[in-house]
Design an enzyme around this catalytic site. Structure first.
Site, PDB file in Angstrom:
ATOM      1  N   GLU A  52      91.208  -4.949   7.932  1.00  0.00           N
ATOM      2  CA  GLU A  52      91.267  -6.399   8.122  1.00  0.00           C
ATOM      3  C   GLU A  52      89.987  -6.831   8.827  1.00  0.00           C
ATOM      4  O   GLU A  52      89.643  -6.293   9.882  1.00  0.00           O
ATOM      5  CB  GLU A  52      92.498  -6.725   8.961  1.00  0.00           C
ATOM      6  CG  GLU A  52      92.758  -8.181   9.202  1.00  0.00           C
ATOM      7  CD  GLU A  52      93.948  -8.390  10.126  1.00  0.00           C
ATOM      8  OE1 GLU A  52      94.015  -9.481  10.725  1.00  0.00           O
ATOM      9  OE2 GLU A  52      94.782  -7.477  10.256  1.00  0.00           O
ATOM     10  N   ASP A  62      94.325 -14.592  18.610  1.00  0.00           N
ATOM     11  CA  ASP A  62      93.519 -13.509  19.159  1.00  0.00           C
ATOM     12  C   ASP A  62      93.583 -13.432  20.674  1.00  0.00           C
ATOM     13  O   ASP A  62      93.474 -14.444  21.371  1.00  0.00           O
ATOM     14  CB  ASP A  62      92.054 -13.684  18.741  1.00  0.00           C
ATOM     15  CG  ASP A  62      91.867 -13.623  17.236  1.00  0.00           C
ATOM     16  OD1 ASP A  62      92.729 -13.022  16.579  1.00  0.00           O
ATOM     17  OD2 ASP A  62      90.878 -14.185  16.737  1.00  0.00           O
TER      18      ASP A  62
END
Length: 245
Positions: free
Chosen positions: A31, A42
């Protein structure tokens, strides 16, 4: 069944070298995160890596161009992880075409709700890229079933109700939720968020079809470099092989 190793890297200036490393050490999927100024999923490690990539002037266009050049050298399936705004800014039709031209296997859009994802799929019925669904631990049974039945590629099961890379325990209902999701789909169900060592990997793949490791790989690549990260990746692949059903 072979337990799957999904590895995450940031799309920084040297991401191709990292991609080749992961490929050589047995990652089934890699990814690639597109650097974005306002990421919602994130944690601090990946956010920092994204900021460095932005400072290095990395863009979605540059990442896709590099993949187009090097994709035939890679055995692992590549996945682009980006946000809805980035797709809109690129131009949706041009973006979907660029993914196919770069032979990208999958696309993850963490801030796009299921209903909008289904509309995106419907607008591009001839696409090759798989649009990969995430299922959170907060999802109700009916919602999990709905997402799982329409999912492509694999299902990304979020292991905890936090951002990536946090030091926290897996959600107490995680294994039961994974088993429930598996009843609704024939594609692999992966577990990601907060997985960083072999004890966690062994534990979660007793149920899941594979693991997604991101922040720990990003941290090691940043702090230690390519070759010093290799033993960690090799060990993760070894652990997964030993737990194959």
């Amino acid at each position: 069944m072979r337990k799957q190793f999904v590895a995450y890297i940031m799309g920084g200036p040297n991401f191709i070298e990292s991609l080749k490393l992961l490929d050589s050490e047995g990652a089934d999927y890699v990814e690639i995160g597109v650097p974005f100024s306002d990421p919602v999923a994130d944690g601090p490690i990946i956010k920092k890596a994204g900021e460095k990539a932005i400072q290095a002037r990395m863009t979605l266009e540059k990442i896709l161009e590099q993949l187009k050049i090097h994709q035939k050298e890679i055995k692992a399936k590549t996945i682009i992880m980006t946000y809805a705004h980035m797709i809109e800014a690129y131009g949706e039709a041009a973006f979907m075409q660029a993914l196919d031209e770069a032979d990208v296997y999958g696309l993850i859009i963490p801030d796009m709700p299921f209903e909008y994802t289904e509309q995106l799929k419907a607008r591009y019925p001839q696409r090759h890229v798989k649009i990969i669904s995430l299922i959170a631990m907060t999802a109700h049974e009916a919602r999990m079933k709905q997402i799982a039945e329409q999912a492509e590629g694999f299902i990304y099961t979020v292991t905890m109700n936090q951002t990536t890379g946090q030091n926290a325990q897996f959600h107490p209902e995680l294994k039961a939720k994974i088993k429930a999701i598996q009843q609704y789909t024939s594609i692999p169900v992966m577990a990601g968020f907060g997985i960083r060592d072999e004890t966690q990997v062994t534990d979660i793949v007793s149920v899941a079809d594979g693991v997604i490791i991101g922040s720990e790989i990003v941290r090691r690549l940043d702090e230690d470099g390519i070759e010093a990260t290799r033993p960690f990746l090799k060990n993760m692949r070894k652990v997964l092989n030993e737990t194959d059903a």
